[in-house]
Design a protein around this motif. Structure first.
Motif, PDB file in Angstrom:
ATOM      1  N   VAL A 198     -30.847 -21.945  48.061  1.00 52.08           N
ATOM      2  CA  VAL A 198     -30.117 -22.294  46.839  1.00 52.08           C
ATOM      3  C   VAL A 198     -31.135 -22.373  45.715  1.00 52.08           C
ATOM      4  CG1 VAL A 198     -28.649 -23.989  45.694  1.00 52.08           C
ATOM      5  CG2 VAL A 198     -28.456 -23.631  48.163  1.00 52.08           C
ATOM      6  N   ARG A 199     -30.866 -21.673  44.646  1.00 49.07           N
ATOM      7  CA  ARG A 199     -31.795 -21.669  43.523  1.00 49.07           C
ATOM      8  C   ARG A 199     -31.106 -22.220  42.287  1.00 49.07           C
ATOM      9  NH1 ARG A 199     -34.525 -15.951  42.771  1.00 49.07           N
ATOM     10  NH2 ARG A 199     -35.628 -17.271  41.311  1.00 49.07           N
ATOM     11  N   THR A 200     -31.902 -22.780  41.400  1.00 55.20           N
ATOM     12  CA  THR A 200     -31.384 -23.140  40.091  1.00 55.20           C
ATOM     13  C   THR A 200     -31.888 -22.071  39.134  1.00 55.20           C
ATOM     14  OG1 THR A 200     -31.544 -25.453  40.641  1.00 55.20           O
ATOM     15  CG2 THR A 200     -31.280 -24.934  38.309  1.00 55.20           C
ATOM     16  N   SER A 204     -30.139 -21.130  32.776  1.00 54.44           N
ATOM     17  CA  SER A 204     -28.762 -21.591  32.590  1.00 54.44           C
ATOM     18  C   SER A 204     -28.547 -22.957  33.233  1.00 54.44           C
ATOM     19  CB  SER A 204     -27.773 -20.592  33.203  1.00 54.44           C
ATOM     20  OG  SER A 204     -27.900 -20.593  34.615  1.00 54.44           O
ATOM     21  N   GLY A 205     -29.465 -23.379  34.098  1.00 57.35           N
ATOM     22  CA  GLY A 205     -29.324 -24.657  34.790  1.00 57.35           C
ATOM     23  C   GLY A 205     -28.303 -24.621  35.914  1.00 57.35           C
ATOM     24  N   ARG A 206     -27.695 -23.479  36.193  1.00 55.33           N
ATOM     25  CA  ARG A 206     -26.669 -23.418  37.243  1.00 55.33           C
ATOM     26  C   ARG A 206     -27.296 -23.173  38.605  1.00 55.33           C
ATOM     27  NH1 ARG A 206     -21.259 -20.170  36.020  1.00 55.33           N
ATOM     28  NH2 ARG A 206     -20.709 -21.244  37.936  1.00 55.33           N
ATOM     29  N   ARG A 207     -26.697 -23.789  39.625  1.00 58.99           N
ATOM     30  CA  ARG A 207     -27.133 -23.581  41.004  1.00 58.99           C
ATOM     31  C   ARG A 207     -26.485 -22.320  41.529  1.00 58.99           C
ATOM     32  NH1 ARG A 207     -30.936 -26.173  43.336  1.00 58.99           N
ATOM     33  NH2 ARG A 207     -29.958 -27.407  44.978  1.00 58.99           N
ATOM     34  N   SER A 208     -27.213 -21.620  42.395  1.00 53.64           N
ATOM     35  CA  SER A 208     -26.722 -20.341  42.885  1.00 53.64           C
ATOM     36  C   SER A 208     -27.178 -20.117  44.322  1.00 53.64           C
ATOM     37  CB  SER A 208     -27.282 -19.244  41.977  1.00 53.64           C
ATOM     38  OG  SER A 208     -26.794 -17.991  42.371  1.00 53.64           O
TER      39      SER A 208
END
Ligand code: OGA
Ligand code: MN
Length: 289
Positions: A198-200, A204-208
């Protein structure tokens, strides 16, 4: 002038207003494009009549550092003699359709697995810019999924269980799954890389979720359990609601953020029709101002 973007899918992906990216040098406009990529993750620019050099130059304005190890071209030279420009085509150096058993087809065939560009090296790919030069008269789409939306929609208990996990990515692994074989020298050259599951996406600050067919195992886990988790997550992420299908027109330039998406090529009659695309990818490294 501000560039407008029109959403083309309910959760991500947009089409940009008419613009000729060859003439975009203005840092404000480039910032707008990066900001839009943070938001939409996939952006389609129509009618980009770029030469190879213009394609490379625009890529460096967008993100400065070009990736040169995004495919198996370490083994076979491409038509352009420049590793930063990937030849995503089903024709050889004489413009002839490649034979079914041509080893150079491995890249194209392998692209039909869900993946994120260059996750098998470190640094991996950040943006990819894929330009459609010759488009067949039949559908030969590229599909994208939004890995941020896929992450957000996981059950919170599952999300917590993924924290801190690290994944080994290897192009040897993904190609061997399809039955391709490699020499020991090739295996030694393509050892793979480890990235967080899981990366941020910092900008954008969103987790992915950061997954791909290249994902071979989870570090410190039993092989079968790790592989089953990776399979489950890919199955989840590739649900219909997360997929944008790009139907190509000549001179489309599709730009995507590899940190926030996976993509794959779809099959078509590639022994009958030519399909020639060119791709640049940027290095996913932190930029110093
Ligand atoms: C790529 C890729 C998909 C396609 O160039 O990275 O995955 O449809 N291409 O050709
Ligand atoms: Mn790709």
């Amino acid at each position: 002038m501000t560039l407008q973007f029109k959403p083309i899918h309910p959760i991500f992906a947009a089409e940009a207003d008419e613009i000729d990216l060859r003439n975009v040098f203005d840092e404000t406009m480039l910032k707008d494009i990066r900001k839009a990529l943070d938001h939409y993750a996939v952006i389609v620019f129509r009618d980009q009549k770029m030469s190879n050099d213009e394609h490379l130059e625009f890529t460096q304005r967008l993100d400065s550092k070009l990736h040169t190890q995004t495919s198996l071209s370490v083994m076979t030279k491409n038509r352009f003699g420049n590793e930063a420009l990937s030849d995503v085509a089903n024709v050889d150096e004489n413009g002839q359709l490649m034979a079914a058993d041509d080893r150079r087809r491995m890249g194209n065939v392998g692209n039909r697995l869900w993946h994120t560009d260059a996750s098998f090296v470190d640094p991996p790919g950040r943006y990819s810019l894929l330009l459609g030069k010759v488009i067949p008269p039949v559908r030969a789409d590229t599909e994208f999924v939004d890995m941020r939306a896929a992450y957000d929609s996981l059950d919170s208990v599952v999300r917590e269980s993924l924290e801190g996990l690290q994944v080994h990515h290897s192009i040897i692994h993904s190609r061997q799954l399809l039955g391709f074989e490699f020499s020991q020298t090739e295996k030694d050259r393509l050892k793979g890389a480890v990235h967080p599951l899981v990366r941020t996406v910092a900008s954008s600050g969103r987790r992915s979720l950061y997954l791909a067919s290249h994902a071979s195992h989870i570090i410190d886990w039993q092989l079968p359990e790790g592989r089953l988790l990776l399979r489950d997550l890919i199955e989840h992420a590739t649900g219909e609601q997360f997929i944008y299908r790009h139907i190509w027109q000549p001179n489309d330039l599709v730009i995507w953020d590899n940190r926030a998406t996976m993509h794959r090529a779809r099959p078509f009659a590639d022994m009958t029709y030519r399909r020639e695309l060119r791709r640049t990818t940027t290095l996913d490294i932190a930029l110093t101002a």
